[in-house]
Write a protein that holds these residues in place. Structure first.
Motif, short mmCIF file in Angstrom:
data_model
loop_
_atom_site.label_atom_id
_atom_site.label_comp_id
_atom_site.label_asym_id
_atom_site.label_seq_id
_atom_site.Cartn_x
_atom_site.Cartn_y
_atom_site.Cartn_z
N GLU A 153 0.84 -1.25 0.01
CA GLU A 153 -0.01 0.11 0.00
C GLU A 153 0.70 1.37 0.03
OE1 GLU A 153 -3.53 -0.09 2.70
OE2 GLU A 153 -3.27 -2.18 3.06
N PRO A 154 1.87 1.50 -0.99
CA PRO A 154 2.57 2.61 -0.94
C PRO A 154 1.76 3.82 -1.53
CG PRO A 154 3.06 1.37 -2.97
CD PRO A 154 1.95 0.38 -2.02
N ASN A 155 2.12 4.97 -1.20
CA ASN A 155 1.55 6.18 -1.80
C ASN A 155 2.79 7.28 -2.29
OD1 ASN A 155 0.55 8.93 -1.77
ND2 ASN A 155 -1.13 8.09 -0.49
N ILE A 156 2.62 6.99 -3.74
CA ILE A 156 3.67 7.76 -4.42
C ILE A 156 3.84 9.37 -4.02
CG2 ILE A 156 4.68 8.33 -6.72
CD1 ILE A 156 4.74 5.37 -5.68
N GLU A 157 2.53 9.86 -4.36
CA GLU A 157 2.54 11.30 -3.85
C GLU A 157 3.08 11.86 -2.57
OE1 GLU A 157 -0.90 13.54 -5.25
OE2 GLU A 157 -1.61 11.77 -6.24
N ASN A 158 2.59 10.99 -1.43
CA ASN A 158 3.33 11.25 -0.13
C ASN A 158 4.65 10.75 -0.22
OD1 ASN A 158 0.75 11.66 0.83
ND2 ASN A 158 0.33 10.01 1.98
N TRP A 159 5.17 9.91 -0.89
CA TRP A 159 6.45 9.46 -0.96
C TRP A 159 7.37 10.67 -1.30
CZ3 TRP A 159 7.50 3.96 -2.69
CH2 TRP A 159 8.90 3.48 -2.51
N GLU A 160 7.04 11.46 -2.57
CA GLU A 160 7.79 12.36 -2.85
C GLU A 160 7.74 13.56 -2.08
OE1 GLU A 160 7.20 15.83 -6.59
OE2 GLU A 160 6.27 13.65 -6.85
N ASN A 161 6.31 13.76 -1.40
CA ASN A 161 6.48 15.03 -0.36
C ASN A 161 7.15 14.75 0.80
OD1 ASN A 161 4.80 16.19 -2.25
ND2 ASN A 161 2.81 15.41 -1.47
N THR A 162 7.48 13.37 1.21
CA THR A 162 8.14 13.31 2.53
C THR A 162 9.54 13.61 2.00
OG1 THR A 162 6.61 11.62 3.30
CG2 THR A 162 8.93 11.43 3.92
N LEU A 163 9.83 13.10 1.09
CA LEU A 163 11.41 13.41 0.76
C LEU A 163 11.74 14.71 0.64
CD1 LEU A 163 11.95 10.68 -1.79
CD2 LEU A 163 12.97 10.57 0.27
N LYS A 164 10.74 15.62 0.15
CA LYS A 164 10.90 17.03 -0.16
C LYS A 164 10.96 17.74 1.33
CE LYS A 164 9.12 17.70 -4.76
NZ LYS A 164 8.19 17.89 -5.59
N LYS A 165 10.03 17.15 2.15
CA LYS A 165 9.90 17.75 3.40
C LYS A 165 11.10 17.61 4.39
CE LYS A 165 6.90 17.25 7.91
NZ LYS A 165 5.93 16.16 8.32
N PHE A 166 11.61 16.62 4.28
CA PHE A 166 12.98 16.46 5.05
C PHE A 166 14.17 16.87 4.46
CE2 PHE A 166 10.02 13.77 7.23
CZ PHE A 166 10.55 13.61 8.67
N ALA A 167 13.98 17.05 3.06
CA ALA A 167 15.31 17.76 2.50
C ALA A 167 15.28 19.13 2.88
CB ALA A 167 15.20 17.61 0.87
N ASN A 168 13.90 19.87 2.90
CA ASN A 168 13.81 21.08 3.48
C ASN A 168 13.63 21.44 4.90
OD1 ASN A 168 13.84 22.50 0.61
ND2 ASN A 168 11.90 21.44 0.44
N SER A 169 13.65 20.36 5.77
CA SER A 169 13.43 20.16 7.06
C SER A 169 14.55 21.41 7.77
CB SER A 169 13.64 18.91 7.65
OG SER A 169 13.77 19.25 8.95
N ASP A 170 14.06 21.87 8.93
CA ASP A 170 14.97 22.85 9.67
C ASP A 170 15.76 21.89 10.69
OD1 ASP A 170 14.04 25.11 8.90
OD2 ASP A 170 12.17 25.20 10.50
N ARG A 171 15.57 20.65 10.54
CA ARG A 171 16.34 19.72 11.27
C ARG A 171 18.00 19.78 10.86
NH1 ARG A 171 11.49 16.45 11.32
NH2 ARG A 171 10.73 15.87 13.44
N SER A 172 18.80 19.55 11.68
CA SER A 172 20.27 19.40 11.10
C SER A 172 20.30 18.19 10.99
CB SER A 172 21.17 19.93 12.04
OG SER A 172 22.69 19.93 11.67
N ILE A 173 20.59 17.66 9.55
CA ILE A 173 20.67 16.25 9.12
C ILE A 173 22.06 16.37 8.26
CG2 ILE A 173 19.78 14.53 7.65
CD1 ILE A 173 17.00 15.81 8.14
N GLU A 174 23.26 15.87 8.75
CA GLU A 174 24.37 15.65 8.33
C GLU A 174 24.52 14.39 7.61
OE1 GLU A 174 27.37 16.85 11.08
OE2 GLU A 174 26.43 18.71 11.45
N GLN A 175 23.91 13.26 8.11
CA GLN A 175 23.97 12.02 7.38
C GLN A 175 22.82 11.34 7.27
OE1 GLN A 175 27.75 10.04 7.92
NE2 GLN A 175 26.52 10.08 5.96
N VAL A 176 22.48 10.90 6.30
CA VAL A 176 21.21 10.04 5.89
C VAL A 176 21.62 8.57 5.77
CG1 VAL A 176 19.31 9.54 4.52
CG2 VAL A 176 20.11 12.03 4.91
#
Length: 277
Positions: A192-215
């Motif tokens: 039960e994947p959701n492609i639109e959510n998937w794309e939006n989740t990736l964008k959200k965390f790429a733009n997140s205020d969280r300091s993310i140095e390692q994925v």
């Protein structure tokens, strides 16, 4: 007769070597080969041997993210138990696919946390002895002593109830298979994947205020926040480009013999009419 047997053996070896050369792309090799990376005293990454795993050790407790499967899970278990000593251990499953959950049963007495699948959905993918002890429905923080773990439900993306795990003191984000580095995302309809959510989740965390140095992806090498944009663009192209244009743009990706090809992904998009122009 001896010559026939010898030639048969040589033939089998030749076929086997050919298969290893042709089918074990870099992405498949990264799935199979184990790479252990220690990031300071608190974090150890176990990349490959199935889904990527991570061990985080605090002053009081420890957390293991994803437990691999089969014989790989037993090797991981041996290493984890040696490292944590007498510390309490909690298991977090980023999602319910067996290459990430197959070793759950080895950690008798440990709490096992996962997204809110529910027992019936979980057992469609897993054995009963891997069942989580707690379904995570909202953002949850664990204090390990000097280091904290933020468990973030991101909903339906790769599966119906994916989790991210963030370690603010180390600026590290575990994504499970919502992001896999330089490989095709696996789109499995039964999950039960959701492609639109998937794309939006990736964008959200790429733009997140969280300091993310390692994925830490579900599969493949360690990555950075910027790599999440690349993965989001993949879904944007799946949604918007014609099949011919898609094949032309991703010709090299298309040839990767990994778990799911871009052609299968394209067929899924067509069948579900996601953002169909």
């Amino acid at each position: 007769m001896k010559k026939i047997i010898l030639y048969s053996i040589l033939g089998v070896l030749a076929i086997s070597l050919g298969w290893l050369t042709v089918d074990l792309s870099p992405s498949m090799r990264s799935f199979i080969k184990l790479r252990v990376i220690e990031q300071g005293p608190n974090i150890t990454y176990y990349l490959g041997n199935g889904g990527n795993s991570g061990l985080i050790i605090g002053a009081n407790e420890a957390v293991l993210i994803d437990t691999k499967f089969g014989s790989f899970s037993k090797k991981l278990h041996k290493s984890v138990i040696k490292k944590i000593g007498a510390k309490k251990l909690t298991i977090i499953n980023t999602h319910y696919h067996t290459d990430h959950t197959g070793g759950n049963a080895l950690y008798d007495g440990s709490a096992i946390l996962s997204g809110n699948y529910g027992e019936s959905s979980w057992l469609l993918e897993n054995d009963v002895n891997t069942l989580p002890s707690q379904w995570i429905k909202t953002d949850t923080t664990l204090d390990l002593g000097g280091i904290s773990i933020e468990i973030i439900p991101v909903g339906a993306n790769h599966t119906k109830q994916d989790l991210f795990v963030y370690i603010p003191e180390e600026n590290v984000l575990f994504t499970g298979d919502v992001y896999s580095h330089q490989t095709h995302p696996v789109i499995k309809e039964g999950s039960e994947p959701n492609i639109e959510n998937w794309e939006n989740t990736l964008k959200k965390f790429a733009n997140s205020d969280r300091s993310i140095e390692q994925v830490v992806p579900g599969h493949g090498d360690l990555a950075t926040k910027t790599d999440l944009y690349t993965a989001a663009a993949y879904f944007a192209d799946l949604n918007l480009l014609s099949k011919k244009a898609f094949k032309r743009k991703y010709k090299r990706w298309y040839k990767l013999p990994f778990m799911a090809t871009s052609e299968k992904n394209w067929i899924y998009i067509q069948n579900h009419n996601v953002k169909n122009p």
